[in-house]
Design a protein around this motif. Structure first.
Motif, mmCIF file in Angstrom:
data_model
loop_
_atom_site.group_PDB
_atom_site.id
_atom_site.type_symbol
_atom_site.label_atom_id
_atom_site.label_comp_id
_atom_site.label_asym_id
_atom_site.label_seq_id
_atom_site.Cartn_x
_atom_site.Cartn_y
_atom_site.Cartn_z
ATOM 1 N N ASN A 50 0.832 -1.211 0.000
ATOM 2 C CA ASN A 50 0.000 0.000 0.000
ATOM 3 C C ASN A 50 0.864 1.258 0.000
ATOM 4 O O ASN A 50 0.566 2.227 -0.706
ATOM 5 C CB ASN A 50 -0.944 0.008 1.204
ATOM 6 N N GLN A 54 0.933 4.124 -2.910
ATOM 7 C CA GLN A 54 0.578 5.510 -2.573
ATOM 8 C C GLN A 54 1.702 6.483 -2.918
ATOM 9 O O GLN A 54 1.456 7.561 -3.432
ATOM 10 C CB GLN A 54 0.242 5.605 -1.083
ATOM 11 N N GLU A 94 -4.689 1.135 5.759
ATOM 12 C CA GLU A 94 -4.865 2.434 5.109
ATOM 13 C C GLU A 94 -3.626 3.307 5.310
ATOM 14 O O GLU A 94 -3.051 3.355 6.393
ATOM 15 C CB GLU A 94 -6.085 3.133 5.711
#
Length: 112
Positions: A50, A54, A94
């Motif tokens: 992730n 990103q 996240e």
């Protein structure tokens, strides 16, 4: 002299107290990090994935750390000749924050 010995004793006691406080704080951080690893719903591998997506680059360092009493993953990602520090939630995966690190990695002296 007696005054000098007393001053040195006070200085030594102050240093010892400061080191003890630092050790206690580190021990507390370790407990938060271990608890965070035990409770994490997301492992480090998907957190790294992730972070790379990103920041748009490749990771070269990753760890669990604690901030504000909560555990989180910190992944350092190299992208476009810059290092990005990416914070990832251990529960959801996240990305919480992406920030540029200030080190000068290309050697031209501009801090980037």
């Amino acid at each position: 002299t007696m005054k000098t010995k007393l001053s040195m004793s006070i200085a030594a006691a102050t240093l010892l107290a400061a080191l003890s406080v630092g050790t206690i704080a580190r021990a507390d951080e370790d407990k938060v990090e271990i608890k965070g690893l035990n409770e994490a719903k997301v492992t480090l591998a998907p957190a790294i994935t992730n972070a790379q997506q990103q920041a748009g680059g490749k990771s070269y360092d990753a760890k669990i750390t604690s901030e504000g009493g909560a555990a989180l993953y910190v992944v350092e990602v190299f992208a476009a000749d810059k290092i990005q520090k990416v914070e990832v939630d251990t529960m959801s995966g996240e990305v919480l924050k992406v920030e540029a690190m200030s080190e000068d990695y290309d050697g031209d002296g501009d801090g980037q």
